[in-house]
Design an enzyme around this catalytic site. Structure first.
Site, PDB file in Angstrom:
ATOM      1  N   ASN A  48      -5.802  -2.124  -4.420  1.00  4.75           N
ATOM      2  CA  ASN A  48      -6.861  -2.054  -3.411  1.00  4.75           C
ATOM      3  C   ASN A  48      -6.447  -1.179  -2.232  1.00  4.75           C
ATOM      4  O   ASN A  48      -6.880  -1.384  -1.105  1.00  4.75           O
ATOM      5  CB  ASN A  48      -7.221  -3.456  -2.914  1.00  4.75           C
ATOM      6  CG  ASN A  48      -8.633  -3.506  -2.343  1.00  4.75           C
ATOM      7  OD1 ASN A  48      -9.446  -2.614  -2.569  1.00  4.75           O
ATOM      8  ND2 ASN A  48      -8.924  -4.547  -1.590  1.00  4.75           N
ATOM      9  N   LYS A  97       0.212  -6.403   1.961  1.00  5.06           N
ATOM     10  CA  LYS A  97      -0.454  -5.110   1.821  1.00  5.06           C
ATOM     11  C   LYS A  97      -0.081  -4.161   2.950  1.00  5.06           C
ATOM     12  O   LYS A  97       0.068  -2.955   2.739  1.00  5.06           O
ATOM     13  CB  LYS A  97      -1.975  -5.320   1.787  1.00  5.06           C
ATOM     14  CG  LYS A  97      -2.782  -4.091   1.452  1.00  5.06           C
ATOM     15  CD  LYS A  97      -4.259  -4.453   1.350  1.00  5.06           C
ATOM     16  CE  LYS A  97      -5.054  -3.363   0.654  1.00  5.06           C
ATOM     17  NZ  LYS A  97      -5.110  -2.114   1.405  1.00  5.06           N
ATOM     18  N   LYS A 149     -14.443  -2.183   3.584  1.00  6.88           N
ATOM     19  CA  LYS A 149     -12.988  -2.334   3.591  1.00  6.88           C
ATOM     20  C   LYS A 149     -12.532  -3.270   2.466  1.00  6.88           C
ATOM     21  O   LYS A 149     -13.265  -3.523   1.516  1.00  6.88           O
ATOM     22  CB  LYS A 149     -12.531  -2.840   4.961  1.00  6.88           C
ATOM     23  CG  LYS A 149     -12.796  -1.859   6.106  1.00  6.88           C
ATOM     24  CD  LYS A 149     -11.843  -0.684   6.051  1.00  6.88           C
ATOM     25  CE  LYS A 149     -11.944   0.181   7.289  1.00  6.88           C
ATOM     26  NZ  LYS A 149     -10.935   1.273   7.305  1.00  6.88           N
ATOM     27  N   GLU A 150     -11.304  -3.802   2.595  1.00  6.66           N
ATOM     28  CA  GLU A 150     -10.768  -4.687   1.563  1.00  6.66           C
ATOM     29  C   GLU A 150     -11.684  -5.872   1.291  1.00  6.66           C
ATOM     30  O   GLU A 150     -11.682  -6.453   0.214  1.00  6.66           O
ATOM     31  CB  GLU A 150      -9.378  -5.175   1.961  1.00  6.66           C
ATOM     32  CG  GLU A 150      -8.284  -4.137   1.820  1.00  6.66           C
ATOM     33  CD  GLU A 150      -8.164  -3.195   2.995  1.00  6.66           C
ATOM     34  OE1 GLU A 150      -7.123  -2.526   3.100  1.00  6.66           O
ATOM     35  OE2 GLU A 150      -9.096  -3.107   3.817  1.00  6.66           O
ATOM     36  N   ASP A 202       0.812  -1.216   0.000  1.00  7.80           N
ATOM     37  CA  ASP A 202       0.000   0.000   0.000  1.00  7.80           C
ATOM     38  C   ASP A 202       0.845   1.266   0.000  1.00  7.80           C
ATOM     39  O   ASP A 202       0.600   2.193  -0.766  1.00  7.80           O
ATOM     40  CB  ASP A 202      -0.932   0.014   1.218  1.00  7.80           C
ATOM     41  CG  ASP A 202      -2.236  -0.721   0.959  1.00  7.80           C
ATOM     42  OD1 ASP A 202      -2.311  -1.488  -0.021  1.00  7.80           O
ATOM     43  OD2 ASP A 202      -3.187  -0.534   1.743  1.00  7.80           O
ATOM     44  N   ARG A 236     -15.758  -6.962   6.162  1.00  7.16           N
ATOM     45  CA  ARG A 236     -15.123  -7.570   7.322  1.00  7.16           C
ATOM     46  C   ARG A 236     -16.099  -8.023   8.396  1.00  7.16           C
ATOM     47  O   ARG A 236     -15.714  -8.775   9.289  1.00  7.16           O
ATOM     48  CB  ARG A 236     -14.085  -6.599   7.903  1.00  7.16           C
ATOM     49  CG  ARG A 236     -12.875  -6.455   7.005  1.00  7.16           C
ATOM     50  CD  ARG A 236     -11.839  -5.519   7.566  1.00  7.16           C
ATOM     51  NE  ARG A 236     -10.641  -5.530   6.724  1.00  7.16           N
ATOM     52  CZ  ARG A 236      -9.650  -4.654   6.817  1.00  7.16           C
ATOM     53  NH1 ARG A 236      -9.718  -3.684   7.723  1.00  7.16           N
ATOM     54  NH2 ARG A 236      -8.605  -4.735   6.020  1.00  7.16           N
ATOM     55  N   HIS A 272      -5.740  -8.636   3.932  1.00  3.19           N
ATOM     56  CA  HIS A 272      -4.580  -8.850   4.790  1.00  3.19           C
ATOM     57  C   HIS A 272      -4.956  -9.033   6.257  1.00  3.19           C
ATOM     58  O   HIS A 272      -4.391  -9.889   6.950  1.00  3.19           O
ATOM     59  CB  HIS A 272      -3.603  -7.680   4.636  1.00  3.19           C
ATOM     60  CG  HIS A 272      -4.199  -6.325   4.890  1.00  3.19           C
ATOM     61  ND1 HIS A 272      -3.596  -5.371   5.682  1.00  3.19           N
ATOM     62  CD2 HIS A 272      -5.351  -5.736   4.444  1.00  3.19           C
ATOM     63  CE1 HIS A 272      -4.340  -4.275   5.713  1.00  3.19           C
ATOM     64  NE2 HIS A 272      -5.405  -4.475   4.967  1.00  3.19           N
ATOM     65  N   ARG A 273      -5.926  -8.260   6.747  1.00  3.01           N
ATOM     66  CA  ARG A 273      -6.283  -8.357   8.165  1.00  3.01           C
ATOM     67  C   ARG A 273      -7.080  -9.629   8.452  1.00  3.01           C
ATOM     68  O   ARG A 273      -6.997 -10.175   9.551  1.00  3.01           O
ATOM     69  CB  ARG A 273      -7.018  -7.103   8.615  1.00  3.01           C
ATOM     70  CG  ARG A 273      -6.172  -5.858   8.422  1.00  3.01           C
ATOM     71  CD  ARG A 273      -6.497  -4.727   9.352  1.00  3.01           C
ATOM     72  NE  ARG A 273      -5.682  -3.563   9.030  1.00  3.01           N
ATOM     73  CZ  ARG A 273      -4.420  -3.382   9.415  1.00  3.01           C
ATOM     74  NH1 ARG A 273      -3.830  -4.305  10.162  1.00  3.01           N
ATOM     75  NH2 ARG A 273      -3.745  -2.301   9.070  1.00  3.01           N
ATOM     76  N   ASP A 296      -9.144  -1.311  12.734  1.00  2.45           N
ATOM     77  CA  ASP A 296      -8.236  -2.319  12.201  1.00  2.45           C
ATOM     78  C   ASP A 296      -7.903  -3.423  13.191  1.00  2.45           C
ATOM     79  O   ASP A 296      -7.174  -4.358  12.854  1.00  2.45           O
ATOM     80  CB  ASP A 296      -6.963  -1.652  11.687  1.00  2.45           C
ATOM     81  CG  ASP A 296      -7.201  -0.877  10.399  1.00  2.45           C
ATOM     82  OD1 ASP A 296      -8.219  -1.149   9.732  1.00  2.45           O
ATOM     83  OD2 ASP A 296      -6.384   0.005  10.068  1.00  2.45           O
TER      84      ASP A 296
END
Length: 421
Positions: free
Chosen positions: A91, A407, A337-338, A48, A341, A381-382, A310
């Site tokens: 992203n 990321k 989000k990505e 990122d 979530r 990623h999270r 996060d």
């Protein structure tokens, strides 16, 4: 690549928190816009942040990576792109949103696009705000979503921004505002999502010489007389990334110490630590190190995580191993989000035997007997990192597409080498 997590048992480990992604993004932008030379030391070099760096270079900023630092020769608020520019930002929502306002400091139109998921992440409120202070925005496919073309001049004046989807809409205009033609007054009609990230933005701006008057999270007035000046800027450690290590102690039992953390940081994800305390962990501070230890059982809590977005998934993993229910609220914006979530975390926990309910901006996790399984993180990623920590607690969880952690935390798997054979 796929990585299978074994059950680790009680831990006694030390880690160093990687640099903050949020601070790195903002320091790169401020350094690029400022006068003179900026050296960002210990930046996070992740997918990122490198997208933000590459975007600034494509806009004509003289910037280069060196060992342990990034050096930028600022443009004093006039991005020197030689013609229209298209930025593909994958992203990285932060990169795309910050660049949207910077487009008004370019002589030529800027086209912003990204991945298929990025094209599902709304940007309409930011586009509307930019249009009211000198911008012209064209949506190239779907109204309110990337890809979009932004042009115009940052005239300044009064602007109202809906930040309920993302505080990054507000941060985007804030960080460009010192270079407006007239003073910028930003009004926020309803509480913004992830408000603590505005404190990060303001901290970086003021660190580079800007002046912002504020009324809580309701109004910000940015002076155009105080612009950014080049400096050496050290990026602090990241509480979001550190949360996975802290969760390791909470889930597996034992003790984890994380170094390179500012004790009084404005990072909202620092609030993850009081949550662990309430659940039964012991948290101690010593200089720039924080230790989390658990010896007894974990108990569930009721908590608003609106300013700590996060670490929500990480807290869900801890909650899944507690002896009583946990209810987490203030998380409605996480669907943008990505990945989504909220539903995504719930679905994956249920697949491992978890008992999870979702409604509105709340997720509730009840005690259950968990088992292993395969987790596809949907390129989030999270999602990958949080379920990896749960995997070390219960064993037998395989994370597919494990490299998606690059990321935000390229060294994540290497950091866990002491507990992954």
């Amino acid at each position: 690549m796929n990585i299978t997590l074994p059950r680790s048992g009680s831990v006694d480990l030390e880690f160093t928190a990687p640099p903050s992604k949020s601070f790195t993004h903002r320091a790169l932008v401020a350094g690029a816009l400022g006068s003179g030379t900026t050296t960002v030391t210990d930046p996070l070099e992740s997918e990122d942040t490198l997208l933000t760096l590459a975007a600034l270079q494509k806009l004509g900023v003289d910037a280069r990576q060196e060992t342990g630092r990034i050096v930028l020769h600022g443009c004093d608020g006039a991005l020197p792109a030689a013609g229209p520019v298209t930025l593909g930002l994958a992203n990285s929502g932060t990169s795309l949103r910050l660049m949207a306002s910077l487009a008004l400091l370019c002589r030529y139109p800027l086209t912003l696009t990204g991945s298929a998921r990025m094209q599902e992440r709304p940007i309409g409120p930011l586009a509307e705000a930019l249009s009211s202070i000198g911008g012209s925005v064209k949506f190239l496919q779907r109204s309110g979503y990337p890809p979009l073309e932004v042009s115009g001049r940052l005239r300044g004046g009064r602007v109202s921004i809906d930040g309920s989807v993302s505080s990054q809409f507000i941060s985007s205009i804030l960080i460009a505002a010192p270079y407006a033609e007239t003073e910028v007054e930003i009004r926020i009609p309803s509480p913004p999502a992830s408000a603590s990230y505005l404190d990060i933005t303001l901290g970086v701006m003021e660190g580079f010489g800007a002046r912002v008057a504020r009324e809580g999270y309701e109004q910000f007035t940015v002076s155009t007389r105080n612009r950014y000046a080049g400096r050496t800027y050290a990026v602090e450690g990241d509480y979001s990334s550190a949360s996975y290590f802290f969760a390791l102690a909470a889930i597996c039992g034992g003790k984890v110490t994380v170094h390179n953390l500012v004790p009084d940081s404005v990072q909202g994800d620092r609030r993850f630590l009081p949550a662990l305390q309430e659940m039964g962990c012991t948290v101690t501070y010593s200089g720039n190190a924080v230790s989390v230890e658990r010896t007894g059982e974990l108990r569930g809590i009721t908590i608003d995580m609106s300013s700590s977005p996060d670490t929500v998934q990480t807290l869900c993993m801890v909650a899944a191993t507690a002896t009583t229910p946990t209810a987490i609220s203030g998380i409605g914006h996480l669907k943008f989000k990505e990945s989504d979530r909220i539903s995504g975390t719930a679905e994956r926990l249920r697949a491992l035997g978890g008992r999870v309910d979702v409604g509105g901006d709340r997720i509730t996790i009840r005690p259950s007997v968990l088992h292993g399984g395969v987790i596809d993180p949907a390129n989030d990623h999270r999602m990958a990192m949080s379920f990896a920590v749960l995997g070390l607690g219960i064993g037998g969880i395989t994370i597919t597409n494990a490299e998606c952690v690059n990321k935000s935390f390229p060294g994540f798997w290497e950091s866990l080498s002491g507990v992954i054979p």
